[in-house]
Scaffold this active site. Structure first.
Site, short mmCIF file in Angstrom:
data_model
loop_
_atom_site.label_atom_id
_atom_site.label_comp_id
_atom_site.label_asym_id
_atom_site.label_seq_id
_atom_site.Cartn_x
_atom_site.Cartn_y
_atom_site.Cartn_z
N GLU A 165 65.49 8.21 26.16
CA GLU A 165 66.10 9.54 26.04
C GLU A 165 65.83 10.19 24.68
O GLU A 165 66.76 10.46 23.91
CB GLU A 165 67.61 9.46 26.25
CG GLU A 165 68.03 8.89 27.59
CD GLU A 165 69.52 9.00 27.84
OE1 GLU A 165 70.28 9.30 26.90
OE2 GLU A 165 69.94 8.80 29.00
N GLU A 363 68.41 4.55 34.49
CA GLU A 363 69.85 4.48 34.23
C GLU A 363 70.54 5.43 35.18
O GLU A 363 70.09 6.56 35.38
CB GLU A 363 70.22 4.94 32.81
CG GLU A 363 69.98 3.95 31.73
CD GLU A 363 70.42 4.48 30.34
OE1 GLU A 363 71.38 5.27 30.27
OE2 GLU A 363 69.77 4.11 29.36
#
Ligand code: BGP
Length: 460
Positions: A165, A363
């Site tokens: 991320e 995720e």
């Protein structure tokens, strides 16, 4: 209805070094921004829970790998801690090498494919003192670290990712105040983003130049948060398009094509937020942004409308779009995030339009506070809400796969309850509960459900 998944689908979960290992200032590891920030401002951290003793996997990894096996995992992602492996950025910490080699070996011995990430928000303090990702040499420091990882663990690891991320360390530290240095400066955020992109590209190149070029694969983990406009009005739709340029295509286009998104460059160039000549100059390295596979973290979408005021020059993302609250939204009240499984399908379609590279959900999960409320007489948390959450998201993913999307796995956040950046152990995400008094782990109902899911390669 029966949902079946493709052969060899990856079932597993993700965690990160800083959130799971513990021993944060021990065994030769140097401080990260998290260690230092906690030392300086402990009040910022929920319940004064800092990064030092996070789930203590450093002590428990052997049994923890057995616990993964229990859950039917065939794959697992964690990260290497840069500050543990190279405490001063140059010198290898042999204790860290021994720890990671043994940990990875344990996974391999148990047929759990390790996917190893290089950076999960954990900026070493020595580099932060030099400006962190603002420093124009940061990508070279990162390249050195990546080369060391490939050299030290390349015989064990065949699936690498560079960043988790990347947008998060940029916006949380340079726009929203949730990561150190917690300032608000869009121009700096863009510089940090650009240097992160170069660091990613240099790490990819390092692997491609290494002896593992033909055997190992490298990817990046992106949090893709699709923007949905408030209405069909042109201004709201433009706001959604601009939000996607910043939040999705900033990293997705380079990762899938080796080029920076032209529309994004045009948008930022208008307001002198990007140095076009520099991009041109760096084109040779930027082409290495292209990955072999992509990981997608998905938690929530964003809902946007036209900016609230007109701006001649873009000085902040709020000059491009404003957030609004969708009336029909379902919310996870503990984390404050919207639950919208349909976005997984939309993300798959976005990826499919750009490329047929393999990708996976790296995720997805639901953090819930005070889970002991759901403990049964045998001491097991009955987290049916988490099972429902996974089912709904998997159903959407399954639909995209049935339509041809090249999705190769579904990993949850997370395996055992782990530490969260500023929320400490408030919201729990794990398949195993961690008791903070003695770090014992107890399987939750969702873990038993996941085991069946993995064993059957699908669910009913
Ligand atoms: C993702 C991060 C993870 C993890 C997760 C849950 O963005 O990659 O590191 O923390 O979100 O979020 P939180 O811990 O803030 O509840």
């Amino acid at each position: 209805m029966q949902y079946n998944f493709p052969k060899n689908f990856m079932w597993g979960a993700a965690t990160s070094a800083p959130q799971s290992e513990g021993h944060s200032l021990e065994n030769g590891k140097s401080a990260t921004t998290w260690d230092k920030w906690f030392e300086m401002n402990p009040e910022k951290f929920y319940n004064n829970e800092g990064p030092e003793n996070t789930s203590m996997l450093y002590d428990h990894y052997k049994e923890d790998v057995q616990r993964m096996k229990e859950l039917g995992f065939n794959s697992f992602r964690t990260s290497i801690s840069w500050a543990r492996l190279l405490p001063d950025g140059k010198t290898v910490n042999q204790e860290a090498v021994d720890f990671y080699r043994d940990y990875f070996n344990e996974l391999l011995q148990n047929d759990i494919k390790p996917i190893i990430n290089l950076f999960h928000f954990d900026m070493p303090w020595w580099l932060m003192e030099k400006g962190g990702w603002e420093n124009s040499q940061s990508s070279d420091y990162f390249q050195f670290y990546a080369e060391k990882c490939f050299e030290l663990f390349g015989d064990q690891i065949q699936n690498w990712t560079t960043f988790n991320e990347p947008l998060v360390h940029i916006e949380m530290a340079y726009l929203h105040g949730y990561h150190y240095p917690a300032i608000h400066d869009f121009k700096k955020a863009i510089t940090v983003g650009y240097n992160t992109l170069l660091a990613h590209a240099k790490a990819v190149k390092a692997l491609k130049d290494s002896e593992y070029a033909n055997t190992a694969k490298i990817g990046i983990i992106l949090n893709l948060t699709p923007a949905y406009p408030k209405s069909e009005a042109a201004a709201d739709k433009l706001a959604a398009k601009n939000a996607d340029l910043l939040n999705i295509y900033s990293f997705l286009t380079p990762a899938l094509s080796g080029k920076i998104n032209d529309e994004l460059v045009a948008l930022l160039k208008q307001s002198d937020l990007i140095d076009y000549d520099q991009i041109h100059f760096d084109a040779e390295i930027i082409k290495y942004c292209e990955v072999d596979f992509l990981g997608v973290n998905y938690y929530q979408p964003i809902r946007v409308q036209a900016p609230l005021k007109h701006a001649e020059k873009i000085e902040d993302p709020s000059d491009l779009y404003a957030n609004y609250e969708w009336k029909e939204r379902r919310i996870n009240p503990y984390r404050g995030w919207e639950i919208y499984p349909e976005a997984i399908y939309d993300i798959a379609k976005t990826i499919d339009k750009l490329s047929d590279k393999p990708w996976y959900i790296s995720e997805n999960g639901m953090g819930v506070a005070d889970e002991e409320r759901f403990m049964n007489a045998d001491g097991m948390i009955e987290d049916d809400y988490r099972i429902d959450f996974m089912k709904e998201h998997l159903a959407q993913l399954n639909k995209a796969i049935e339509e041809g999307s090249n999705c190769i796995g579904y990993h949850t956040w997370t395996f055992i309850d782990c530490w969260s950046w500023l929320n400490g152990y408030k919201n729990r995400y794990g398949f195993y509960r961690v008791d903070l008094n003695d770090y014992s782990r107890t399987i939750k109902k969702s873990g038993l459900w996941y085991r069946e899911l993995a064993q059957n390669n699908g669910f009913d």
